[in-house]
Design a protein around this motif. Sequence first.
Motif, PDB file in Angstrom:
ATOM      1  N   ARG A  44       0.906  -1.197  -0.148  1.00  0.00           N
ATOM      2  CA  ARG A  44      -0.062   0.066  -0.146  1.00  0.00           C
ATOM      3  C   ARG A  44       0.788   1.159   0.117  1.00  0.00           C
ATOM      4  O   ARG A  44       1.542   1.360   0.944  1.00  0.00           O
ATOM      5  N   ARG A  45       0.520   2.180  -0.774  1.00  0.00           N
ATOM      6  CA  ARG A  45       1.526   3.547  -1.108  1.00  0.00           C
ATOM      7  C   ARG A  45       0.719   4.490  -0.236  1.00  0.00           C
ATOM      8  O   ARG A  45      -0.509   4.798  -0.753  1.00  0.00           O
ATOM      9  N   SER A  46       1.258   5.131   0.396  1.00  0.00           N
ATOM     10  CA  SER A  46       0.729   6.630   0.952  1.00  0.00           C
ATOM     11  C   SER A  46       1.864   7.515   1.463  1.00  0.00           C
ATOM     12  O   SER A  46       2.765   7.197   0.820  1.00  0.00           O
ATOM     13  N   ASN A  47       1.481   8.375   2.193  1.00  0.00           N
ATOM     14  CA  ASN A  47       2.572   9.459   2.487  1.00  0.00           C
ATOM     15  C   ASN A  47       1.987   9.748   3.983  1.00  0.00           C
ATOM     16  O   ASN A  47       0.810   9.655   4.301  1.00  0.00           O
ATOM     17  N   LEU A  50      -1.331  11.795   3.935  1.00  0.00           N
ATOM     18  CA  LEU A  50      -2.831  11.085   3.749  1.00  0.00           C
ATOM     19  C   LEU A  50      -2.848  10.277   5.217  1.00  0.00           C
ATOM     20  O   LEU A  50      -3.916  10.004   5.659  1.00  0.00           O
ATOM     21  N   THR A  51      -1.742   9.660   5.460  1.00  0.00           N
ATOM     22  CA  THR A  51      -1.824   8.824   6.895  1.00  0.00           C
ATOM     23  C   THR A  51      -2.399   9.915   8.007  1.00  0.00           C
ATOM     24  O   THR A  51      -3.141   9.236   8.978  1.00  0.00           O
ATOM     25  N   LYS A  54      -6.100  10.401   7.577  1.00  0.00           N
ATOM     26  CA  LYS A  54      -6.793   9.378   7.647  1.00  0.00           C
ATOM     27  C   LYS A  54      -7.419   9.024   9.182  1.00  0.00           C
ATOM     28  O   LYS A  54      -8.113   8.224   9.328  1.00  0.00           O
ATOM     29  N   ALA A  63      -8.891  11.255   2.121  1.00  0.00           N
ATOM     30  CA  ALA A  63      -7.663  10.789   1.938  1.00  0.00           C
ATOM     31  C   ALA A  63      -7.757   9.348   1.753  1.00  0.00           C
ATOM     32  O   ALA A  63      -7.003   8.774   0.738  1.00  0.00           O
ATOM     33  N   GLU A  67      -5.977   7.622  -1.778  1.00  0.00           N
ATOM     34  CA  GLU A  67      -5.115   6.444  -1.611  1.00  0.00           C
ATOM     35  C   GLU A  67      -5.717   5.288  -2.496  1.00  0.00           C
ATOM     36  O   GLU A  67      -4.893   4.461  -3.092  1.00  0.00           O
ATOM     37  N   ASN A  71      -3.623   3.458  -5.618  1.00  0.00           N
ATOM     38  CA  ASN A  71      -3.267   2.126  -5.603  1.00  0.00           C
ATOM     39  C   ASN A  71      -4.168   1.234  -6.373  1.00  0.00           C
ATOM     40  O   ASN A  71      -3.694   0.332  -7.150  1.00  0.00           O
TER      41      ASN A  71
END
Length: 315
Positions: A44-47, A50-51, A54, A63, A67, A71
């Motif tokens: 799972r790609r996030s930053n 966004l984290t 969420k 968010a 995401e 993905n």
Amino acid sequence: MSKLQKNAYGGQAVIEGVMFGGKKMMVTAIRRKDQSIEYFQSSRRSNRVLTALKKIPFLRGIAAIIEASANGTQHLNFSSERYDVHPNEDDVIKEEKKESKLSLILGVATIGVLSFLFGKVLFTLIPVFLANLTRPIFASDLAQVVIESFFKLLLLLGYIYAISQTPLIKRVFQYHGAEHKVINAYENNQELTVESVQAQSRLHYRCGSSFILFTVVVGMFVYLLVPTDPLWLRVVNRLALIPVVLGLSFEVLQLTNKVRHVPVLRFLGYPGLWLQLLTTKEPKDDQVEVAIASFQELLRIENEGKSVTGGEQVS
């Protein structure tokens, strides 16, 4: 394991397959031309932004959408490129690919997010202009908002019905049904066999289809708080309120999922389930087999604690 102890898994139908996502991993299984099943795995790609978002109510939905779009599009791209390629052609295809894997992933992810936003803007503004044409007859703000919401619902249902008539989308909707059946079987502590999964409902409270319908309903109430005249201000309001409507709709979706086992409150999620009668179709056994394979592969990877830094194909 009880239902309350189970991890919440989500999924997405892709071309000739199903993608399932866990906390850290995402796995897609597709049916190839030779009837074999091929897998695609990614982390799972996030930053950080966004984290962080969420974790904040009313912002976490936006968010999550960004995401999921980024993905999910990567896996949709994999399925569209691979499902109709015969394994004998694999070497030729690999030789023809000259793009950097990183640039490809970033490009596809960006396209996914932009496509979602573009579609949302269209489905928001077209009903505005259609409703405004009726202003000589229905001049009040209340009437305009109701008519606008009616056109939005009509446009949504008409679009879904139209695309569902094409052979390709019909099969995607069958895989969508297979995805829901697998999740329902897992959450109901049933065996993940074709027979057991087929006995499950093809509808699910957490489905993105329900979310789309909730944006129509929630949007109607939000729009009652702002003026509908003049037209330019109405357009500006609708565009500015898109994040608000998305955030509130996500919270409504989460709420209906939490109360789905409460007899008096479970009806709150029924409108979304009714829409799923259009966005899902009863799958065939071989489609359910692919969905089960995808979900079991995800469980295997997560149980082993396997880490994947990029996309990885496994035949």
